[in-house]
Design an enzyme around this catalytic site. Structure first.
Site, PDB file in Angstrom:
ATOM      1  N   HIS A   1      -1.270  -2.423  -5.573  1.00 43.73           N
ATOM      2  CA  HIS A   1      -0.315  -1.909  -4.588  1.00 43.73           C
ATOM      3  C   HIS A   1       0.599  -0.860  -5.218  1.00 43.73           C
ATOM      4  CE1 HIS A   1      -1.584  -4.812  -1.679  1.00 43.73           C
ATOM      5  NE2 HIS A   1      -1.049  -5.856  -2.276  1.00 43.73           N
TER       6      HIS A   1
ATOM      7  N   HIS B   1      -3.137  -7.781  -9.084  1.00 42.24           N
ATOM      8  CA  HIS B   1      -3.122  -7.579  -7.631  1.00 42.24           C
ATOM      9  C   HIS B   1      -1.960  -6.675  -7.231  1.00 42.24           C
ATOM     10  CE1 HIS B   1      -3.521  -8.796  -3.337  1.00 42.24           C
ATOM     11  NE2 HIS B   1      -2.204  -8.618  -3.349  1.00 42.24           N
ATOM     12  N   GLU B   2      -0.771  -7.016  -7.716  1.00 43.25           N
ATOM     13  CA  GLU B   2       0.411  -6.224  -7.379  1.00 43.25           C
ATOM     14  C   GLU B   2       0.352  -4.832  -7.998  1.00 43.25           C
ATOM     15  OE1 GLU B   2       2.395  -7.126  -5.108  1.00 43.25           O
ATOM     16  OE2 GLU B   2       1.586  -9.152  -4.956  1.00 43.25           O
TER      17      GLU B   2
END
Length: 346
Positions: A21, A17-18
């Site tokens: 980003h 998920h990170e």
């Protein structure tokens, strides 16, 4: 060992998920000050180039900390200096990468062992399915307004719509039929039953069918998460029915131990991938909720900016997200203690 495996699964989902980003921030020329796994004080950290990579004390999340994300910055590479659609892509990348990870894991599982086709193995005598004229071999293709691709969706539909009459569309010998079925409550099973019986045999299809079903697998988990949230909001579920990181890690660990004992390491690995799909889809959906501090909350502010062509005051936005973080942390503590309580009681 099982808890190490559980933390590994949990960590991969959060880090991916990170990573979404992080990669989109780099692609948009945003300075990333820190990329971390976990929350709280730093346990281990190393700086490479402009970015510090670290592991935090509490392994319950992660962060991609960008310059000027929640405050004003004069740095030309600050998050706030970039075009609004670039910032939207950075924020949306986290949940999107979760859905992407869930798809890749689904693709591997379905390619290995196939999918649970929604074909009825038999009907239970005296139950609504038999009364409606449904038979063994019928393939369920639709329930209400929902298209059916897996047998799990049949069971889940009944779980999320307990006791409700549903119009079922099914195929028999290439022809489509419809039946109106009202599930009957079973004291023995403590739930509503349509009266279907299912064979555990899984079906393998063509390469195209495998890719298609991988998409449907992700769709199924997204739908299940949304339906669970609906039941939570309407009071059909309570906080006691939710699990936080502690409960999830325990469940993953128990699944791994049981799988290794009964089925061997390969199926244990597939079960860990299945947990990864569930967690990744859940994390993607949860982060898209329009709540402060979550990606969905940040997207709300960015969409407002795109519409009015003027950025919301960064200090005010930062305060809203700070309050959101505090509330989320408090909720996490409540759920964590509930997980611990249930483990002790059991």
């Amino acid at each position: 060992m099982r808890f190490v495996i559980a933390f590994l699964v949990f960590s991969i989902v959060v880090l991916f998920h990170e990573l979404g980003h992080f990669l989109l921030a780099k692609a948009n020329g945003v300075r990333v000050n820190e990329f971390s796994f976990g929350l709280g004080p730093t346990l281990v950290g190393v700086k490479k180039g402009e970015t510090k990579y670290s592991i935090k004390l509490l392994p319950f999340g992660g962060a991609c900390m960008m310059e000027g994300e929640d405050e004003d910055s004069d740095d030309e590479r600050a998050f706030g200096k970039k075009p609004v659609w670039g910032r939207i892509s950075i924020v949306f990348a986290g949940p999107f990468f979760n859905f992407l990870l869930a798809f890749v894991m689904s693709l591997f599982i379905i390619a290995c062992i196939g999918y649970d086709a929604p074909v009825i193995a038999d009907v239970i005598e005296g139950y609504p399915a038999e009364a409606a004229g449904m038979q063994a071999g019928d393939e369920i293709v639709r329930m209400g307004s929902m298209n059916i691709h897996f047998y799990r969706e049949v069971s889940a539909y009944g779980l999320f719509h307990p006791g409700q009459t549903v119009e079922i569309t099914y195929k028999r010998d290439g022809e489509k039929y419809t039946a109106s079925v009202t599930p009957e409550y079973s004291e023995e099973n403590e739930g509503y039953l349509y009266g279907f019986m299912y064979s555990s045999v899984r079906v393998k299809g063509s390469v195209f069918k495998t890719v298609e079903n991988a998409f449907f697998e992700v769709k199924y988990w997204i739908w299940s998460t949304v339906q669970s949230l609906r039941m939570l909001v309407t009071g059909q579920l309570s906080l006691n029915d939710m699990s936080g990181p502690v409960g999830i890690v325990k469940s993953i660990g128990d699944t791994y131990k049981e799988s290794v004992t009964t089925d061997g390491y390969f199926y244990a690995f597939l079960n860990m991938l299945n947990w990864g799909i569930l967690l990744s889809a859940n994390l993607g959906v949860m982060n898209l909720l329009p709540l402060p501090a979550l990606d969905g909350g940040r997207l709300v502010f960015l969409i407002i900016e795109a519409i009015r062509r003027k950025r919301v005051d960064p200090d005010k936005e930062g305060m809203v997200h700070f309050v959101g973080i505090v509330v989320l942390l408090l909720l996490m503590v409540v759920i964590m203690f509930n997980d611990i309580r249930q483990i002790i009681v059991k």
